[in-house]
Design a protein around this motif. Structure first.
Motif, PDB file in Angstrom:
ATOM      1  N   LEU A  83       0.833  -1.201   0.000  1.00  0.00           N
ATOM      2  CA  LEU A  83       0.000   0.000   0.000  1.00  0.00           C
ATOM      3  C   LEU A  83       0.869   1.254   0.000  1.00  0.00           C
ATOM      4  O   LEU A  83       0.584   2.228  -0.714  1.00  0.00           O
ATOM      5  N   ALA A  84       1.928   1.246   0.807  1.00  0.00           N
ATOM      6  CA  ALA A  84       2.837   2.392   0.858  1.00  0.00           C
ATOM      7  C   ALA A  84       3.474   2.631  -0.503  1.00  0.00           C
ATOM      8  O   ALA A  84       3.614   3.785  -0.949  1.00  0.00           O
ATOM      9  N   LEU A  85       3.843   1.562  -1.196  1.00  0.00           N
ATOM     10  CA  LEU A  85       4.443   1.675  -2.529  1.00  0.00           C
ATOM     11  C   LEU A  85       3.459   2.295  -3.515  1.00  0.00           C
ATOM     12  O   LEU A  85       3.819   3.202  -4.281  1.00  0.00           O
ATOM     13  N   ALA A  86       2.215   1.834  -3.497  1.00  0.00           N
ATOM     14  CA  ALA A  86       1.212   2.331  -4.442  1.00  0.00           C
ATOM     15  C   ALA A  86       0.896   3.804  -4.198  1.00  0.00           C
ATOM     16  O   ALA A  86       0.858   4.615  -5.142  1.00  0.00           O
ATOM     17  N   VAL A  87       0.679   4.171  -2.931  1.00  0.00           N
ATOM     18  CA  VAL A  87       0.348   5.559  -2.610  1.00  0.00           C
ATOM     19  C   VAL A  87       1.520   6.482  -2.942  1.00  0.00           C
ATOM     20  O   VAL A  87       1.330   7.574  -3.509  1.00  0.00           O
ATOM     21  N   SER A  88       2.720   6.053  -2.607  1.00  0.00           N
ATOM     22  CA  SER A  88       3.905   6.855  -2.906  1.00  0.00           C
ATOM     23  C   SER A  88       4.048   7.076  -4.408  1.00  0.00           C
ATOM     24  O   SER A  88       4.335   8.194  -4.863  1.00  0.00           O
ATOM     25  N   ALA A  89       3.814   6.022  -5.193  1.00  0.00           N
ATOM     26  CA  ALA A  89       3.939   6.140  -6.647  1.00  0.00           C
ATOM     27  C   ALA A  89       2.926   7.127  -7.211  1.00  0.00           C
ATOM     28  O   ALA A  89       3.252   7.941  -8.080  1.00  0.00           O
ATOM     29  N   VAL A  90       1.698   7.077  -6.718  1.00  0.00           N
ATOM     30  CA  VAL A  90       0.662   7.993  -7.207  1.00  0.00           C
ATOM     31  C   VAL A  90       1.005   9.441  -6.870  1.00  0.00           C
ATOM     32  O   VAL A  90       0.925  10.340  -7.722  1.00  0.00           O
ATOM     33  N   LEU A  91       1.416   9.675  -5.617  1.00  0.00           N
ATOM     34  CA  LEU A  91       1.715  11.045  -5.189  1.00  0.00           C
ATOM     35  C   LEU A  91       2.917  11.622  -5.932  1.00  0.00           C
ATOM     36  O   LEU A  91       2.885  12.785  -6.375  1.00  0.00           O
ATOM     37  N   VAL A  92       3.973  10.831  -6.075  1.00  0.00           N
ATOM     38  CA  VAL A  92       5.166  11.328  -6.761  1.00  0.00           C
ATOM     39  C   VAL A  92       4.868  11.570  -8.241  1.00  0.00           C
ATOM     40  O   VAL A  92       5.349  12.553  -8.829  1.00  0.00           O
ATOM     41  N   THR A  93       4.068  10.704  -8.846  1.00  0.00           N
ATOM     42  CA  THR A  93       3.720  10.891 -10.260  1.00  0.00           C
ATOM     43  C   THR A  93       2.914  12.172 -10.461  1.00  0.00           C
ATOM     44  O   THR A  93       3.136  12.919 -11.430  1.00  0.00           O
ATOM     45  N   LEU A  94       1.983  12.439  -9.568  1.00  0.00           N
ATOM     46  CA  LEU A  94       1.228  13.702  -9.645  1.00  0.00           C
ATOM     47  C   LEU A  94       2.165  14.897  -9.492  1.00  0.00           C
ATOM     48  O   LEU A  94       2.046  15.892 -10.213  1.00  0.00           O
ATOM     49  N   GLY A  95       3.094  14.786  -8.540  1.00  0.00           N
ATOM     50  CA  GLY A  95       4.077  15.858  -8.376  1.00  0.00           C
ATOM     51  C   GLY A  95       4.948  16.020  -9.606  1.00  0.00           C
ATOM     52  O   GLY A  95       5.278  17.144 -10.013  1.00  0.00           O
ATOM     53  N   ALA A  96       5.326  14.880 -10.227  1.00  0.00           N
ATOM     54  CA  ALA A  96       6.147  14.942 -11.437  1.00  0.00           C
ATOM     55  C   ALA A  96       5.402  15.623 -12.578  1.00  0.00           C
ATOM     56  O   ALA A  96       5.991  16.372 -13.363  1.00  0.00           O
ATOM     57  N   ALA A  97       4.088  15.374 -12.671  1.00  0.00           N
ATOM     58  CA  ALA A  97       3.294  16.029 -13.717  1.00  0.00           C
ATOM     59  C   ALA A  97       3.284  17.545 -13.516  1.00  0.00           C
ATOM     60  O   ALA A  97       3.390  18.311 -14.484  1.00  0.00           O
ATOM     61  N   ILE A  98       3.171  17.969 -12.252  1.00  0.00           N
ATOM     62  CA  ILE A  98       3.174  19.413 -11.963  1.00  0.00           C
ATOM     63  C   ILE A  98       4.539  20.020 -12.286  1.00  0.00           C
ATOM     64  O   ILE A  98       4.631  21.084 -12.915  1.00  0.00           O
ATOM     65  N   VAL A  99       5.594  19.329 -11.864  1.00  0.00           N
ATOM     66  CA  VAL A  99       6.949  19.809 -12.181  1.00  0.00           C
ATOM     67  C   VAL A  99       7.179  19.807 -13.689  1.00  0.00           C
ATOM     68  O   VAL A  99       7.804  20.717 -14.247  1.00  0.00           O
ATOM     69  N   GLY A 100       6.640  18.773 -14.363  1.00  0.00           N
ATOM     70  CA  GLY A 100       6.835  18.655 -15.800  1.00  0.00           C
ATOM     71  C   GLY A 100       6.241  19.808 -16.576  1.00  0.00           C
ATOM     72  O   GLY A 100       6.775  20.201 -17.617  1.00  0.00           O
ATOM     73  N   VAL A 101       5.136  20.370 -16.087  1.00  0.00           N
ATOM     74  CA  VAL A 101       4.514  21.510 -16.766  1.00  0.00           C
ATOM     75  C   VAL A 101       5.512  22.662 -16.900  1.00  0.00           C
ATOM     76  O   VAL A 101       5.565  23.343 -17.935  1.00  0.00           O
ATOM     77  N   ALA A 102       6.298  22.858 -15.850  1.00  0.00           N
ATOM     78  CA  ALA A 102       7.301  23.927 -15.888  1.00  0.00           C
ATOM     79  C   ALA A 102       8.584  23.479 -16.569  1.00  0.00           C
ATOM     80  O   ALA A 102       9.197  24.235 -17.333  1.00  0.00           O
ATOM     81  N   ALA A 103       8.986  22.216 -16.323  1.00  0.00           N
ATOM     82  CA  ALA A 103      10.287  21.753 -16.806  1.00  0.00           C
ATOM     83  C   ALA A 103      10.346  21.661 -18.326  1.00  0.00           C
ATOM     84  O   ALA A 103      11.374  21.993 -18.935  1.00  0.00           O
ATOM     85  N   VAL A 104       9.253  21.191 -18.966  1.00  0.00           N
ATOM     86  CA  VAL A 104       9.303  20.977 -20.411  1.00  0.00           C
ATOM     87  C   VAL A 104       9.126  22.257 -21.210  1.00  0.00           C
ATOM     88  O   VAL A 104       9.115  22.219 -22.446  1.00  0.00           O
ATOM     89  N   ARG A 105       9.022  23.381 -20.536  1.00  0.00           N
ATOM     90  CA  ARG A 105       8.956  24.657 -21.256  1.00  0.00           C
ATOM     91  C   ARG A 105      10.319  25.028 -21.840  1.00  0.00           C
ATOM     92  O   ARG A 105      10.397  25.874 -22.739  1.00  0.00           O
TER      93      ARG A 105
END
Length: 329
Positions: A83-105
């Motif tokens: 469960l910890a692995l699944a929740v961590s993966a979801v949260l980090v992926t959401l964070g990566a998407a937010i960071v990606g919006v700025a990074a890929v500019r």
């Protein structure tokens, strides 16, 4: 050739499944887990780098966040590790998407600098937040299978990483045959033309960035439960990100099995030099030199050297013409 390739692939799968039972000791099983783990991270990195051409040296940030997220949820919250692995993966992926919006500019060298800054910031944050992360001392994660010996645990995680590698390879394969994959290739060859032809380049890049981060995060989370001792200096290291790039480039970043081939070469070689040279930093220097040599003299990797292409057409010309027309059509 198709029959031969299928036979070789079946033999490779059989050899991978049988590997823990064929080697004479548990250290080689440990080395096998490490190799498959690196193959997962390199294949995951290649979802971004291989398709779009965006080179990220900061993907170790997602590996470290996956490891710390899983480890802290197990140790602090008492959650079961799946469960910890699944929740961590979801949260980090959401964070990566937010960071990606700025990074890929940004593109090119600017994107590389942004990725390095990301992993550096996360390293400082984790080491500075001692009340939560333990600072430079790291985190000790309890054994996932107390009834098993350390060697038997290596065998379990070998197959867990092997399953994750199969999922990452299958994802890469599906992307490569989809309109999404064609759009990513068009971005790699000429991003401005791709955008003019109607490819939603920003959305595609963010999606590739987040999907790549997802598999790297899962690999980091499994590492936390398997290795159990979390060291922020290793987990948030540019060297770890450079390994992903090196393995992908060495094998062939534009090919499905390129990162896997690179991992099968680099990971065992790294273990050998670590044993032969001790805890010195010479093996890290050798990694940097090898990365430079690959970029200079073999930028397309080993696999393209083994595959014949029509005379008179470069890879870039072939791919640009085919992929841009496919996207438009």
């Amino acid at each position: 050739m198709r029959i031969v390739s299928r036979i070789l692939m079946a033999a490779g799968v059989a050899a991978a499944l049988a590997y823990p039972w064929l080697v004479p000791n548990y250290y080689l099983v440990y080395a096998g887990v490490l190799t498959v783990m690196y193959a997962v991270t390199a294949t995951s990195w290649n979802i971004l780098g291989g398709f779009t051409g965006y080179v990220s040296l900061g993907h170790s940030a997602f590996f470290g966040l996956g490891a710390y997220g899983t480890g802290l949820l197990v140790t602090r919250a008492g959650w079961p590790w799946p469960l910890a692995l699944a929740v961590s993966a979801v949260l980090v992926t959401l964070g990566a998407a937010i960071v990606g919006v700025a990074a890929v500019r940004v593109r090119g060298a600017s994107f590389v600098i942004v990725s390095i800054a990301l992993v550096s910031v996360m390293n400082l944050l984790v080491q500075g937040w001692r009340s939560l992360t333990g600072g430079s001392s790291g985190v000790q994660v309890p054994a996932p299978f107390p009834e098993l010996s350390r060697g038997q645990t290596h065998m379990v995680f070998f197959y867990l990483y092997l399953a994750l590698l199969a999922l990452a390879l299958l994802t890469w394969w599906f992307i490569g045959r989809s309109r999404f994959g064609n759009g990513l290739r068009a971005i790699r060859e000429d991003e401005d033309k791709a955008e003019m032809l109607g490819v939603p380049t920003a959305a595609y890049k963010v999606a590739a960035f987040a999907l790549s981060a997802l598999f790297v995060t899962l690999a980091g989370g499994l590492y936390a439960v398997w290795f159990r001792s979390l060291d922020p200096i290793f987990l948030f290291s540019i060297v770890l990100g450079a390994y992903m790039v090196l393995m992908s480039l060495l094998g062939g970043g534009r090919h499905l099995l390129g990162p896997l081939l690179g991992a099968l070469i680099i990971a065992p070689a790294g273990e050998y030099f670590l044993i032969a040279l001790g805890e010195s930093q010479i093996h890290l220097t050798a990694t940097g030199v090898l990365l430079v040599l690959v970029v200079l003299f073999m930028p397309e990797g080993i696999i393209p050297k083994l595959v014949r292409r029509p005379a008179g057409a470069s890879i870039r010309e072939e791919t640009a013409e085919q992929r841009l027309l496919e996207v438009r059509g």
